[in-house]
Design a protein around this motif. Structure first.
Motif, PDB file in Angstrom:
ATOM      1  N   VAL A  12    -112.931  -4.798  93.509  1.00  0.00           N
ATOM      2  CA  VAL A  12    -113.340  -5.711  92.424  1.00  0.00           C
ATOM      3  C   VAL A  12    -112.700  -7.071  92.664  1.00  0.00           C
ATOM      4  CG1 VAL A  12    -113.410  -6.095  89.943  1.00  0.00           C
ATOM      5  CG2 VAL A  12    -113.422  -3.750  90.828  1.00  0.00           C
ATOM      6  N   GLY A  13    -113.530  -8.083  92.955  1.00  0.00           N
ATOM      7  CA  GLY A  13    -113.027  -9.434  93.209  1.00  0.00           C
ATOM      8  C   GLY A  13    -113.112  -9.768  94.683  1.00  0.00           C
ATOM      9  N   ALA A  14    -113.825 -10.876  94.992  1.00  0.00           N
ATOM     10  CA  ALA A  14    -114.053 -11.221  96.405  1.00  0.00           C
ATOM     11  C   ALA A  14    -113.286 -12.462  96.825  1.00  0.00           C
ATOM     12  CB  ALA A  14    -115.547 -11.399  96.664  1.00  0.00           C
ATOM     13  N   PRO A  16    -109.627 -13.885  98.844  1.00  0.00           N
ATOM     14  CA  PRO A  16    -109.107 -13.493 100.164  1.00  0.00           C
ATOM     15  C   PRO A  16    -108.524 -12.085 100.175  1.00  0.00           C
ATOM     16  CG  PRO A  16    -107.774 -15.265  99.194  1.00  0.00           C
ATOM     17  CD  PRO A  16    -108.989 -15.115  98.338  1.00  0.00           C
ATOM     18  N   GLY A  17    -107.972 -11.637  99.044  1.00  0.00           N
ATOM     19  CA  GLY A  17    -107.471 -10.264  98.975  1.00  0.00           C
ATOM     20  C   GLY A  17    -108.623  -9.287  99.034  1.00  0.00           C
ATOM     21  N   LYS A  37    -118.103 -11.552  90.335  1.00  0.00           N
ATOM     22  CA  LYS A  37    -118.858 -12.137  89.225  1.00  0.00           C
ATOM     23  C   LYS A  37    -119.288 -13.578  89.498  1.00  0.00           C
ATOM     24  CE  LYS A  37    -114.790 -13.580  86.563  1.00  0.00           C
ATOM     25  NZ  LYS A  37    -114.015 -13.475  85.376  1.00  0.00           N
ATOM     26  N   GLY A  42    -115.264 -15.607  97.910  1.00  0.00           N
ATOM     27  CA  GLY A  42    -114.159 -16.444  98.396  1.00  0.00           C
ATOM     28  C   GLY A  42    -113.057 -16.662  97.377  1.00  0.00           C
ATOM     29  N   CYS A  45    -109.243 -19.207  96.219  1.00  0.00           N
ATOM     30  CA  CYS A  45    -108.904 -19.870  97.475  1.00  0.00           C
ATOM     31  C   CYS A  45    -110.045 -20.752  97.978  1.00  0.00           C
ATOM     32  CB  CYS A  45    -108.557 -18.798  98.509  1.00  0.00           C
ATOM     33  SG  CYS A  45    -108.298 -19.421 100.150  1.00  0.00           S
ATOM     34  N   GLY A  49    -109.323 -23.617  95.212  1.00  0.00           N
ATOM     35  CA  GLY A  49    -107.922 -23.576  95.618  1.00  0.00           C
ATOM     36  C   GLY A  49    -107.660 -24.175  96.983  1.00  0.00           C
ATOM     37  N   CYS A  50    -107.235 -23.298  97.909  1.00  0.00           N
ATOM     38  CA  CYS A  50    -106.790 -23.725  99.238  1.00  0.00           C
ATOM     39  C   CYS A  50    -107.763 -24.698  99.906  1.00  0.00           C
ATOM     40  CB  CYS A  50    -106.660 -22.519 100.182  1.00  0.00           C
ATOM     41  SG  CYS A  50    -106.040 -21.007  99.443  1.00  0.00           S
ATOM     42  N   GLU A 190     -99.373 -31.327  95.706  1.00  0.00           N
ATOM     43  CA  GLU A 190    -100.602 -31.571  96.481  1.00  0.00           C
ATOM     44  C   GLU A 190    -101.579 -32.458  95.702  1.00  0.00           C
ATOM     45  OE1 GLU A 190    -100.584 -27.580  99.310  1.00  0.00           O
ATOM     46  OE2 GLU A 190    -102.210 -27.812  97.925  1.00  0.00           O
ATOM     47  N   ASP A 279    -109.146 -10.422  82.662  1.00  0.00           N
ATOM     48  CA  ASP A 279    -110.035 -10.516  81.500  1.00  0.00           C
ATOM     49  C   ASP A 279    -111.246  -9.603  81.673  1.00  0.00           C
ATOM     50  OD1 ASP A 279    -108.254 -12.535  81.105  1.00  0.00           O
ATOM     51  OD2 ASP A 279    -109.666 -14.153  81.585  1.00  0.00           O
ATOM     52  N   LEU A 281    -111.595  -6.595  82.317  1.00  0.00           N
ATOM     53  CA  LEU A 281    -111.555  -5.519  83.329  1.00  0.00           C
ATOM     54  C   LEU A 281    -111.387  -4.138  82.711  1.00  0.00           C
ATOM     55  CD1 LEU A 281    -109.333  -6.276  86.480  1.00  0.00           C
ATOM     56  CD2 LEU A 281    -111.701  -5.519  86.422  1.00  0.00           C
ATOM     57  N   LEU A 321    -100.231 -16.244  97.191  1.00  0.00           N
ATOM     58  CA  LEU A 321    -100.710 -16.971  98.368  1.00  0.00           C
ATOM     59  C   LEU A 321    -101.862 -16.208  98.995  1.00  0.00           C
ATOM     60  CD1 LEU A 321     -97.233 -17.880  99.898  1.00  0.00           C
ATOM     61  CD2 LEU A 321     -98.855 -19.469  98.843  1.00  0.00           C
ATOM     62  N   HIS A 323    -102.749 -15.792 102.163  1.00  0.00           N
ATOM     63  CA  HIS A 323    -102.446 -14.920 103.315  1.00  0.00           C
ATOM     64  C   HIS A 323    -101.707 -13.663 102.875  1.00  0.00           C
ATOM     65  CE1 HIS A 323     -99.776 -18.418 102.965  1.00  0.00           C
ATOM     66  NE2 HIS A 323     -98.774 -17.632 103.264  1.00  0.00           N
ATOM     67  N   ALA A 325    -102.290 -12.179  99.954  1.00  0.00           N
ATOM     68  CA  ALA A 325    -103.363 -11.352  99.379  1.00  0.00           C
ATOM     69  C   ALA A 325    -104.137 -10.645 100.493  1.00  0.00           C
ATOM     70  CB  ALA A 325    -104.300 -12.223  98.533  1.00  0.00           C
TER      71      ALA A 325
HETATM   72  P1  FAD Z   1    -108.622 -14.771  93.872  1.00  0.00           P
HETATM   73  O1  FAD Z   1    -108.774 -15.649  95.045  1.00  0.00           O
HETATM   74  O2  FAD Z   1    -108.240 -15.403  92.587  1.00  0.00           O
HETATM   75  O3  FAD Z   1    -109.999 -13.990  93.729  1.00  0.00           O
HETATM   76  C1  FAD Z   1    -110.266 -13.170  92.639  1.00  0.00           C
HETATM   77  C2  FAD Z   1    -111.770 -12.984  92.516  1.00  0.00           C
HETATM   78  O4  FAD Z   1    -112.026 -11.978  91.557  1.00  0.00           O
HETATM   79  C3  FAD Z   1    -112.512 -14.228  92.043  1.00  0.00           C
HETATM   80  O5  FAD Z   1    -113.576 -14.514  92.913  1.00  0.00           O
HETATM   81  C4  FAD Z   1    -113.022 -13.846  90.657  1.00  0.00           C
HETATM   82  O6  FAD Z   1    -114.257 -14.474  90.335  1.00  0.00           O
HETATM   83  C5  FAD Z   1    -113.175 -12.343  90.812  1.00  0.00           C
HETATM   84  N1  FAD Z   1    -113.141 -11.615  89.537  1.00  0.00           N
HETATM   85  C6  FAD Z   1    -112.217 -11.725  88.542  1.00  0.00           C
HETATM   86  N2  FAD Z   1    -112.494 -10.852  87.547  1.00  0.00           N
HETATM   87  C7  FAD Z   1    -113.615 -10.185  87.921  1.00  0.00           C
HETATM   88  C8  FAD Z   1    -114.376  -9.152  87.323  1.00  0.00           C
HETATM   89  N3  FAD Z   1    -114.052  -8.613  86.145  1.00  0.00           N
HETATM   90  N4  FAD Z   1    -115.468  -8.713  87.988  1.00  0.00           N
HETATM   91  C9  FAD Z   1    -115.827  -9.231  89.190  1.00  0.00           C
HETATM   92  N5  FAD Z   1    -115.137 -10.198  89.806  1.00  0.00           N
HETATM   93  C10 FAD Z   1    -114.026 -10.664  89.192  1.00  0.00           C
HETATM   94  N6  FAD Z   1    -102.737 -20.226  98.755  1.00  0.00           N
HETATM   95  C11 FAD Z   1    -102.419 -20.410 100.051  1.00  0.00           C
HETATM   96  O7  FAD Z   1    -102.024 -19.448 100.717  1.00  0.00           O
HETATM   97  N7  FAD Z   1    -102.573 -21.631 100.666  1.00  0.00           N
HETATM   98  C12 FAD Z   1    -103.003 -22.714  99.989  1.00  0.00           C
HETATM   99  O8  FAD Z   1    -103.127 -23.786 100.571  1.00  0.00           O
HETATM  100  C13 FAD Z   1    -103.324 -22.561  98.619  1.00  0.00           C
HETATM  101  N8  FAD Z   1    -103.777 -23.613  97.919  1.00  0.00           N
HETATM  102  C14 FAD Z   1    -104.117 -23.433  96.597  1.00  0.00           C
HETATM  103  C15 FAD Z   1    -104.556 -24.550  95.874  1.00  0.00           C
HETATM  104  C16 FAD Z   1    -104.898 -24.425  94.550  1.00  0.00           C
HETATM  105  C17 FAD Z   1    -105.380 -25.630  93.777  1.00  0.00           C
HETATM  106  C18 FAD Z   1    -104.818 -23.140  93.916  1.00  0.00           C
HETATM  107  C19 FAD Z   1    -105.218 -22.976  92.487  1.00  0.00           C
HETATM  108  C20 FAD Z   1    -104.378 -22.035  94.625  1.00  0.00           C
HETATM  109  C21 FAD Z   1    -104.014 -22.177  95.963  1.00  0.00           C
HETATM  110  N9  FAD Z   1    -103.531 -21.100  96.714  1.00  0.00           N
HETATM  111  C22 FAD Z   1    -103.181 -21.282  98.025  1.00  0.00           C
HETATM  112  C23 FAD Z   1    -103.384 -19.749  96.119  1.00  0.00           C
HETATM  113  C24 FAD Z   1    -104.561 -18.853  96.535  1.00  0.00           C
HETATM  114  O9  FAD Z   1    -105.771 -19.467  96.149  1.00  0.00           O
HETATM  115  C25 FAD Z   1    -104.429 -17.482  95.869  1.00  0.00           C
HETATM  116  O10 FAD Z   1    -103.156 -16.939  96.168  1.00  0.00           O
HETATM  117  C26 FAD Z   1    -105.493 -16.522  96.395  1.00  0.00           C
HETATM  118  O11 FAD Z   1    -106.793 -17.016  96.149  1.00  0.00           O
HETATM  119  C27 FAD Z   1    -105.351 -15.135  95.739  1.00  0.00           C
HETATM  120  O12 FAD Z   1    -106.337 -14.289  96.250  1.00  0.00           O
HETATM  121  P2  FAD Z   1    -106.884 -13.021  95.430  1.00  0.00           P
HETATM  122  O13 FAD Z   1    -107.913 -12.412  96.299  1.00  0.00           O
HETATM  123  O14 FAD Z   1    -105.759 -12.203  94.966  1.00  0.00           O
HETATM  124  O15 FAD Z   1    -107.556 -13.624  94.112  1.00  0.00           O
END
Ligand code: FAD
Ligand code: NAD
Length: 468
Positions: A12-14, A16-17, A37, A42, A45, A49-50, A190, A279, A281, A321, A323, A325
């Motif tokens: 659940v959630g696409a 980087p993790g 959703k 992506g 990130c 984000g990134c 940043e 939220d 979930l 971060l 990487h 995730a």
């Molecule tokens: P997320 O990337 O948050 O992905 C979660 C996904 O789950 C989302 O697509 C969301 O839509 C989906 N989702 C949520 N709830 C539901 C649901 N109920 N049903 C279906 N889908 C759902 N990290 C770095 O390492 N380097 C960087 O340079 C960096 N820059 C950043 C800059 C900014 C401005 C921000 C805000 C963050 C930055 N980060 C950076 C942090 C990085 O973006 C996060 O650590 C990373 O995206 C976490 O990955 P994740 O897969 O855990 O979650």
């Protein structure tokens, strides 16, 4: 794809993790569904984000260089200006292209993409809803990877106009005249740099005595001084206590050592950290345990307290971060497939992509001392590096922290142009248990900024060749 289709794994959630976890699951022969959703994969990130922040940082860095450094290289520039609309379009195009790439990649790897918002039911069932319909899918394992969202201050709710978070801060339609950033961490620095380079008067309010608490104060101070030279202003040890609307924006009440003052801005960017996003979930109904910040608690195999439900990435405790995730995602998939997936959380590098970049891995000197570890340290100023001088990149410092008894490398901090690339060799040395001596004896090409790393390691022994 239908209701009766049974998956081995539903992610659940696409972000980087999630998408990397899904790819690894598919590589390991597991029948995998990836639920998202957002119309584009992506996660944070890629979408907000990134990637968009780095695109903006790069464009504004070129602009800033041309304005302030071109002359010193004998390059004559006249009438340099920027077109914010075009700059934003370039960022959007990068995000769009990478989004299409991730979509194609995930499909090619054999993962089934399921669009909609997920709610986890019991017994491996997940309900996925769109505006038109809702379908229940089931799997042996459900992996939660729903990421994080910006934290709000109680007296400063986001309105997307005057009080904003990073989602808004990467897409302003005009450059703010006066901008206050609350939080001197990764986002504050940043995005503060992006808008300062484009002409905004930026004040960064940080409640700790120094920016970047992950760094030793001597290194953080070097970084701050450089950013101050570039025009950023820092209000340290400063607490924001209240806010009120003013004619052109917002007036914030500040408190430093009991003294109060006010500061006004047309935009206030709140960047005081991110919190888990769960939220809708259904975790409470399911009884999934979380900590006081709402982060889902997992064991070393990413298992929650509910059988068949695991969690990874920003949703669980640990560095937020991309990487990290991704590594969670790979390890989680491998454990499900019966392999020995593992993440070395002591070796997660962090980078803040301002100019010069700020990178660190492992323990700072202060953190090592807190753990009662006797350390020796070595530093090297970029100003003494030939390549830095030749390319106008003399601002910065490298600091190496080694165990005083064994000489094992414990941590490295770098403030330098390309620190994001330089830190990789420090991580590799540390991952293989390398010592400061190993790093000092590793041949680094000349002239490169990487020689600063070798020199800092040499100075742990007090035998730096190019420093006094
Ligand atoms: P997320 O990337 O948050 O992905 C979660 C996904 O789950 C989302 O697509 C969301 O839509 C989906 N989702 C949520 N709830 C539901 C649901 N109920 N049903 C279906 N889908 C759902 N990290 C770095 O390492 N380097 C960087 O340079 C960096 N820059 C950043 C800059 C900014 C401005 C921000 C805000 C963050 C930055 N980060 C950076 C942090 C990085 O973006 C996060 O650590 C990373 O995206 C976490 O990955 P994740 O897969 O855990 O979650
Ligand atoms: P952060 O944790 O990096 O920094 C928050 C800063 O705000 C800290 O310095 C903290 O002391 C300060 N702070 C907290 N409350 C405050 C208050 N009330 N008043 C003044 N200062 C206050 O958080 P962030 O910058 O919001 O970033 C969120 C997450 O996104 C982080 O976990 C970060 O790792 C990640 N991120 C990473 C990158 C990157 O890797 N380059 C870039 C952006 C975001």
């Amino acid at each position: 794809m239908g209701k009766d289709e049974k998956f081995d794994v539903l992610v659940v959630g696409a972000g980087p993790g999630g998408y990397v976890c899904a790819i690894r699951c598919a590589q390991l022969g597991l029948k995998t569904g990836l639920i998202e959703k957002n119309p584009r994969l992506g996660g944070t990130c890629l979408n907000v984000g990134c990637i968009p922040s780095k695109a903006l940082l790069h464009s504004t860095e070129i602009y800033h260089e041309l304005l302030h450094s071109a002359d010193s290289h004998g390059i004559v520039t006249k009438g340099i200006s920027h077109d914010l609309g075009k700059l934003m379009k370039k960022k959007d195009a990068v995000v769009d292209q990478l989004g299409k790439g991730v979509q194609a990649l995930v499909k090619k790897k054999g993962v089934t993409i399921i669009s909609g918002a997920a709610k986890v039911l019991s017994n491996g069932q997940v309900e996925v809803s769109t505006s038109k319909s809702s379908t229940v899918f089931s799997a042996k394992e459900v992996i939660l990877a729903t990421g994080s969202k910006p934290v709000e201050l109680p007296f400063l709710p986001f309105d997307g106009k005057k009080i904003v978070n990073s989602d808004h801060g990467i897409a302003f339609e005009k450059v703010p005249k006066k901008m206050v950033v609350i939080g001197g961490g990764a986002i504050g620095l940043e995005l503060g740099c992006v808008w300062s380079r484009l002409g905004a008067d930026v004040n960064i309010v940080e409640f700790l005595p120094e920016i970047c608490p992950q760094l030793d104060p001597d290194v953080a101070k070097v970084a701050r001084r450089i950013l101050e030279k570039q025009g950023l202003k820092f209000l340290l040890s400063t607490k924001v206590t209240a806010s009120k609307n003013s004619k052109n924006g917002t007036t914030l009440s500040l408190e430093v050592n009991g003294e109060t003052s006010e500061i006004s801005a047309d935009r206030v960017l709140v960047a005081v950290g991110r919190g888990p996003c769960s939220d809708g979930l259904g975790l409470d109904e399911l009884g999934v345990q979380s900590d006081d910040k709402g982060r889902v608690l997992v064991d070393a195999a990413f298992c929650t307290n509910i059988s068949g439900v695991r969690a990874i990435g920003d949703l669980i405790p640990g560095p937020m971060l991309a990487h990290k995730a991704e590594e969670d995602g790979v390890a989680c998939a491998e454990i499900i497939a019966g392999q020995a997936g593992h993440v070395n959380y002591d070796m997660v590098p962090g980078v803040i992509y301002v100019d010069p970049e700020i990178a660190n891995v492992g323990l700072s000197e202060a953190q090592a001392r807190e753990k009662q570890i006797a350390v020796r340290t070595g530093t090297f100023p970029l100003a003494a590096n030939g390549r830095a001088l030749a390319t106008g990149a003399t601002d910065g410092i490298v600091k190496v922290v080694a165990d005083a008894e064994t000489d094992r490398l414990l941590g490295v901090q770098i403030v330098a142009r390309s620190a994001s690339e330089l830190i990789a060799s420090a991580v590799a040395h540390m991952e293989y248990g390398g010592s400061a001596e190993d790093l000092a004896r590793t041949i680094h090409a000349h002239p490169t900024l990487s020689e600063s790393l070798k020199e800092a390691a040499l100075s742990v022994e007090g035998r730096g060749l190019h420093s006094l």
